[in-house]
Design a protein around this motif. Structure first.
Motif, PDB file in Angstrom:
ATOM      1  N   GLU A 101       0.838  -1.209   0.000  1.00 58.22           N
ATOM      2  CA  GLU A 101       0.000   0.000   0.000  1.00 58.22           C
ATOM      3  C   GLU A 101       0.871   1.256   0.000  1.00 58.22           C
ATOM      4  N   ILE A 102       1.974   1.232   0.753  1.00 51.66           N
ATOM      5  CA  ILE A 102       2.892   2.376   0.773  1.00 51.66           C
ATOM      6  C   ILE A 102       3.430   2.635  -0.623  1.00 51.66           C
ATOM      7  N   VAL A 103       3.881   1.583  -1.304  1.00 47.99           N
ATOM      8  CA  VAL A 103       4.435   1.712  -2.654  1.00 47.99           C
ATOM      9  C   VAL A 103       3.367   2.178  -3.642  1.00 47.99           C
ATOM     10  N   SER A 104       2.114   1.826  -3.396  1.00 46.99           N
ATOM     11  CA  SER A 104       1.037   2.231  -4.309  1.00 46.99           C
ATOM     12  C   SER A 104       0.893   3.753  -4.375  1.00 46.99           C
ATOM     13  N   TYR A 105       1.399   4.462  -3.377  1.00 46.69           N
ATOM     14  CA  TYR A 105       1.388   5.928  -3.382  1.00 46.69           C
ATOM     15  C   TYR A 105       2.619   6.492  -4.092  1.00 46.69           C
ATOM     16  N   GLY A 106       3.504   5.615  -4.542  1.00 46.61           N
ATOM     17  CA  GLY A 106       4.733   6.072  -5.177  1.00 46.61           C
ATOM     18  C   GLY A 106       5.810   6.424  -4.166  1.00 46.61           C
ATOM     19  N   VAL A 107       5.597   6.025  -2.931  1.00 45.50           N
ATOM     20  CA  VAL A 107       6.537   6.326  -1.847  1.00 45.50           C
ATOM     21  C   VAL A 107       7.602   5.240  -1.776  1.00 45.50           C
ATOM     22  N   MET A 108       8.867   5.669  -1.836  1.00 46.48           N
ATOM     23  CA  MET A 108       9.973   4.728  -1.732  1.00 46.48           C
ATOM     24  C   MET A 108      10.784   4.945  -0.457  1.00 46.48           C
ATOM     25  N   LYS A 109      10.573   6.081   0.211  1.00 50.49           N
ATOM     26  CA  LYS A 109      11.257   6.361   1.472  1.00 50.49           C
ATOM     27  C   LYS A 109      10.226   6.806   2.494  1.00 50.49           C
ATOM     28  N   THR A 110      10.328   6.247   3.683  1.00 52.20           N
ATOM     29  CA  THR A 110       9.421   6.626   4.760  1.00 52.20           C
ATOM     30  C   THR A 110      10.211   7.362   5.830  1.00 52.20           C
ATOM     31  N   PRO A 111       9.543   8.108   6.686  1.00 59.27           N
ATOM     32  CA  PRO A 111       8.094   8.243   6.782  1.00 59.27           C
ATOM     33  C   PRO A 111       7.545   9.127   5.676  1.00 59.27           C
ATOM     34  N   ALA A 112       6.266   8.958   5.425  1.00 58.48           N
ATOM     35  CA  ALA A 112       5.593   9.789   4.432  1.00 58.48           C
ATOM     36  C   ALA A 112       4.253  10.249   5.000  1.00 58.48           C
ATOM     37  N   LEU A 113       3.818  11.399   4.525  1.00 56.34           N
ATOM     38  CA  LEU A 113       2.560  11.978   4.964  1.00 56.34           C
ATOM     39  C   LEU A 113       1.655  12.156   3.756  1.00 56.34           C
ATOM     40  N   VAL A 114       0.445  11.645   3.870  1.00 54.44           N
ATOM     41  CA  VAL A 114      -0.542  11.756   2.797  1.00 54.44           C
ATOM     42  C   VAL A 114      -1.744  12.499   3.358  1.00 54.44           C
ATOM     43  N   ILE A 115      -2.126  13.579   2.692  1.00 52.24           N
ATOM     44  CA  ILE A 115      -3.302  14.346   3.098  1.00 52.24           C
ATOM     45  C   ILE A 115      -4.329  14.226   1.993  1.00 52.24           C
ATOM     46  N   ASP A 116      -5.495  13.678   2.347  1.00 51.99           N
ATOM     47  CA  ASP A 116      -6.580  13.474   1.375  1.00 51.99           C
ATOM     48  C   ASP A 116      -6.055  12.844   0.081  1.00 51.99           C
ATOM     49  N   ASN A 117      -5.316  11.749   0.248  1.00 52.47           N
ATOM     50  CA  ASN A 117      -4.785  10.922  -0.843  1.00 52.47           C
ATOM     51  C   ASN A 117      -3.735  11.599  -1.711  1.00 52.47           C
ATOM     52  N   GLN A 118      -3.112  12.675  -1.236  1.00 54.19           N
ATOM     53  CA  GLN A 118      -2.009  13.322  -1.944  1.00 54.19           C
ATOM     54  C   GLN A 118      -0.767  13.272  -1.070  1.00 54.19           C
ATOM     55  N   LYS A 159       2.358  14.475   0.514  1.00 55.27           N
ATOM     56  CA  LYS A 159       2.852  15.823   0.789  1.00 55.27           C
ATOM     57  C   LYS A 159       4.300  15.824   1.269  1.00 55.27           C
ATOM     58  N   VAL A 160       4.704  14.764   1.963  1.00 52.05           N
ATOM     59  CA  VAL A 160       6.055  14.666   2.496  1.00 52.05           C
ATOM     60  C   VAL A 160       6.510  13.218   2.358  1.00 52.05           C
ATOM     61  N   MET A 161       7.784  13.037   1.970  1.00 49.24           N
ATOM     62  CA  MET A 161       8.301  11.686   1.809  1.00 49.24           C
ATOM     63  C   MET A 161       9.773  11.639   2.232  1.00 49.24           C
ATOM     64  N   GLY A 162      10.103  10.661   3.063  1.00 39.96           N
ATOM     65  CA  GLY A 162      11.489  10.405   3.409  1.00 39.96           C
ATOM     66  C   GLY A 162      12.150  11.388   4.352  1.00 39.96           C
ATOM     67  N   ARG A 163      11.347  12.170   5.063  1.00 35.51           N
ATOM     68  CA  ARG A 163      11.922  13.119   6.019  1.00 35.51           C
ATOM     69  C   ARG A 163      10.884  13.456   7.083  1.00 35.51           C
ATOM     70  N   LEU A 164      11.349  14.142   8.110  1.00 37.65           N
ATOM     71  CA  LEU A 164      10.496  14.495   9.236  1.00 37.65           C
ATOM     72  C   LEU A 164      10.310  16.014   9.274  1.00 37.65           C
ATOM     73  N   PRO A 165       9.174  16.514   8.784  1.00 34.51           N
ATOM     74  CA  PRO A 165       8.944  17.961   8.760  1.00 34.51           C
ATOM     75  C   PRO A 165       8.640  18.496  10.162  1.00 34.51           C
ATOM     76  N   SER A 166       8.865  19.782  10.334  1.00 36.47           N
ATOM     77  CA  SER A 166       8.555  20.440  11.610  1.00 36.47           C
ATOM     78  C   SER A 166       7.035  20.630  11.743  1.00 36.47           C
ATOM     79  N   VAL A 167       6.611  20.932  12.949  1.00 36.16           N
ATOM     80  CA  VAL A 167       5.194  21.220  13.188  1.00 36.16           C
ATOM     81  C   VAL A 167       4.774  22.430  12.360  1.00 36.16           C
TER      82      VAL A 167
END
Length: 79
Positions: A41-58, A60-68
């Motif tokens: 399921e992770i790969v189905s989003y095109g994500v190859m590096k985690t963590p990743a954040l998906v908002i409403d199926n888009q 938004k962030v992949m392979g890093r930890l964004p700030s608040v």
């Protein structure tokens, strides 16, 4: 709004969820959180590096930890 945290459950995945929940709370928004740990399921989003954040199926962030603050900006766009 639906927020998905994609990852194996590692410490960065947990931190991403904590930060995303904090950002949602600070913005006084409502969101449903879903943890996605299934590799296919992770790969189905095109994500190859985690963590990743998906908002409403888009993705938004992949392979890093964004700030608040960065997460608040991403979530504010979804107003």
């Amino acid at each position: 709004m639906e927020i998905k945290i994609l990852g194996s459950g590692c410490s960065n995945c947990k931190k991403l969820e904590e930060r995303a929940r904090d950002a949602v709370k600070q913005l006084k928004k409502e969101a449903t959180f879903v943890k996605v740990q299934d590799y296919k399921e992770i790969v189905s989003y095109g994500v190859m590096k985690t963590p990743a954040l998906v908002i409403d199926n888009q993705v938004k962030v992949m392979g890093r930890l964004p700030s608040v603050e960065e997460l608040k900006k991403l979530l504010a766009i979804k107003a």
